[in-house]
Scaffold this active site. Structure first.
Site, PDB file in Angstrom:
ATOM      1  N   ILE A  10      22.336  58.946  49.929  1.00 24.41           N
ATOM      2  CA  ILE A  10      21.884  60.338  49.713  1.00 24.41           C
ATOM      3  C   ILE A  10      20.981  60.813  50.843  1.00 24.41           C
ATOM      4  O   ILE A  10      20.905  62.018  51.120  1.00 24.41           O
ATOM      5  CB  ILE A  10      21.210  60.477  48.334  1.00 24.41           C
ATOM      6  CG1 ILE A  10      21.196  61.939  47.874  1.00 24.41           C
ATOM      7  CG2 ILE A  10      19.793  59.881  48.336  1.00 24.41           C
ATOM      8  CD1 ILE A  10      20.833  62.119  46.405  1.00 24.41           C
ATOM      9  N   ASN A  23       9.143  57.554  40.368  1.00 25.88           N
ATOM     10  CA  ASN A  23       8.345  57.130  39.208  1.00 25.88           C
ATOM     11  C   ASN A  23       7.184  58.108  39.091  1.00 25.88           C
ATOM     12  O   ASN A  23       6.956  58.928  39.967  1.00 25.88           O
ATOM     13  CB  ASN A  23       7.850  55.669  39.365  1.00 25.88           C
ATOM     14  CG  ASN A  23       6.980  55.505  40.584  1.00 25.88           C
ATOM     15  OD1 ASN A  23       5.909  56.101  40.678  1.00 25.88           O
ATOM     16  ND2 ASN A  23       7.449  54.748  41.538  1.00 25.88           N
ATOM     17  N   GLY A  31      14.718  51.186  45.486  1.00 27.25           N
ATOM     18  CA  GLY A  31      15.920  51.995  45.239  1.00 27.25           C
ATOM     19  C   GLY A  31      16.011  53.250  46.079  1.00 27.25           C
ATOM     20  O   GLY A  31      15.644  53.259  47.256  1.00 27.25           O
ATOM     21  N   ASP A  33      14.347  55.908  45.800  1.00 29.27           N
ATOM     22  CA  ASP A  33      12.986  56.395  46.123  1.00 29.27           C
ATOM     23  C   ASP A  33      12.537  55.795  47.457  1.00 29.27           C
ATOM     24  O   ASP A  33      12.073  56.492  48.374  1.00 29.27           O
ATOM     25  CB  ASP A  33      12.061  55.970  44.986  1.00 29.27           C
ATOM     26  CG  ASP A  33      10.706  56.652  44.993  1.00 29.27           C
ATOM     27  OD1 ASP A  33       9.851  56.266  44.170  1.00 29.27           O
ATOM     28  OD2 ASP A  33      10.502  57.569  45.812  1.00 29.27           O
ATOM     29  N   SER A 122      17.917  57.075  36.844  1.00 25.52           N
ATOM     30  CA  SER A 122      17.656  56.048  35.810  1.00 25.52           C
ATOM     31  C   SER A 122      18.689  54.938  35.743  1.00 25.52           C
ATOM     32  O   SER A 122      18.488  53.962  35.000  1.00 25.52           O
ATOM     33  CB  SER A 122      17.528  56.670  34.403  1.00 25.52           C
ATOM     34  OG  SER A 122      16.281  57.299  34.263  1.00 25.52           O
ATOM     35  N   VAL A 125      17.045  50.617  38.597  1.00 27.19           N
ATOM     36  CA  VAL A 125      15.912  49.826  38.087  1.00 27.19           C
ATOM     37  C   VAL A 125      15.575  50.189  36.644  1.00 27.19           C
ATOM     38  O   VAL A 125      15.228  49.327  35.837  1.00 27.19           O
ATOM     39  CB  VAL A 125      14.662  50.086  38.992  1.00 27.19           C
ATOM     40  CG1 VAL A 125      13.377  49.619  38.354  1.00 27.19           C
ATOM     41  CG2 VAL A 125      14.882  49.418  40.342  1.00 27.19           C
ATOM     42  N   TYR A 126      15.746  51.462  36.303  1.00 25.87           N
ATOM     43  CA  TYR A 126      15.353  51.897  34.951  1.00 25.87           C
ATOM     44  C   TYR A 126      16.379  51.523  33.879  1.00 25.87           C
ATOM     45  O   TYR A 126      16.171  51.791  32.701  1.00 25.87           O
ATOM     46  CB  TYR A 126      15.032  53.390  34.945  1.00 25.87           C
ATOM     47  CG  TYR A 126      13.636  53.729  35.469  1.00 25.87           C
ATOM     48  CD1 TYR A 126      12.769  52.735  35.936  1.00 25.87           C
ATOM     49  CD2 TYR A 126      13.176  55.031  35.510  1.00 25.87           C
ATOM     50  CE1 TYR A 126      11.509  53.026  36.420  1.00 25.87           C
ATOM     51  CE2 TYR A 126      11.912  55.349  35.980  1.00 25.87           C
ATOM     52  CZ  TYR A 126      11.083  54.332  36.436  1.00 25.87           C
ATOM     53  OH  TYR A 126       9.820  54.627  36.914  1.00 25.87           O
TER      54      TYR A 126
END
Ligand code: APR
Length: 170
Positions: A10, A23, A31, A33, A122, A125-126
């Site tokens: 992205i 977060n 990730g 982020d 999400s 990791v989420y």
């Protein structure tokens, strides 16, 4: 509104805004982020740090979105949103995930953007099951009162792209 699926990093997309799966601290992470912060440069962290805290250590509550410039990214803006951590699906996760897409689209609407790219919020990791996350993403964007002319679901790999295509075909 054109909904498209692409397999890409992205941070390479030259769209008006890319959405970050952040977060609540907005101080970076792993990730997507981590990738966005690496590509944008340190000014992004400074811009995030400058955003007001709603609670100690919280700059963006789960389900909400915040805006910063994209700095070193090809994208003009970054819309930071915080998805729910998956706890089995009975703790309001679907509604919170949908809220991320709605809040991101609302910011894009305020700015009058023409193109926005979403990662699979999400679904990393989420722990949100990827196919369910794709269904919430597609359904929420399709049902939104406003969406930009171009919406990109940016999959980081074939499997996620397949989930988005299944959700679009549904
Ligand atoms: N481009 C597009 N998608 C990516 C990229 C990238 N460069 N890197 C990872 N992804 C994908 C993952 O494969 C996953 O499908 O983004 C999706 C979301 O995964 P995460 O980045 O782990 O985000 P999430 O599951 O929402 O967890 C957020 O992870 O990085 C931390 O700070 C972040 O604490 C927050 C948590």
């Amino acid at each position: 509104m054109a909904l498209e699926v692409i397999e890409a990093d992205i941070t390479t997309l030259a769209v008006d805004a890319i959405v970050n799966a952040a977060n609540e601290s907005l101080l970076g992470g792993g990730g997507v982020d981590g990738a966005i912060h690496r590509a944008a440069g340190t000014e992004l962290l400074a811009a995030c740090r400058a955003l007001p805290e709603t609670l100690p250590g919280v700059r963006c509550p789960t389900g909400e979105a915040r805006l910063t410039p994209g700095f070193g990214l090809p994208a003009r803006w970054v819309i930071h949103t915080v998805g729910p951590v998956w706890h089995g699906g009975a703790s309001g996760e679907p509604a919170l995930l949908a809220a991320c897409y709605r809040a991101s689209l609302a910011l894009a609407h305020e700015l009058g953007l023409d193109s926005v790219a979403f990662p699979a919020i999400s679904a990393g990791v989420y722990g949100y099951p990827a196919s369910l996350a794709a269904q919430v993403a597609v359904r929420t964007v399709r049902d939104a009162p406003w969406a930009p002319p171009q919406v990109v679901f940016c999959a980081f790999g074939q499997a996620m792209a397949g989930h988005y295509r299944d959700a679009l075909g549904a």
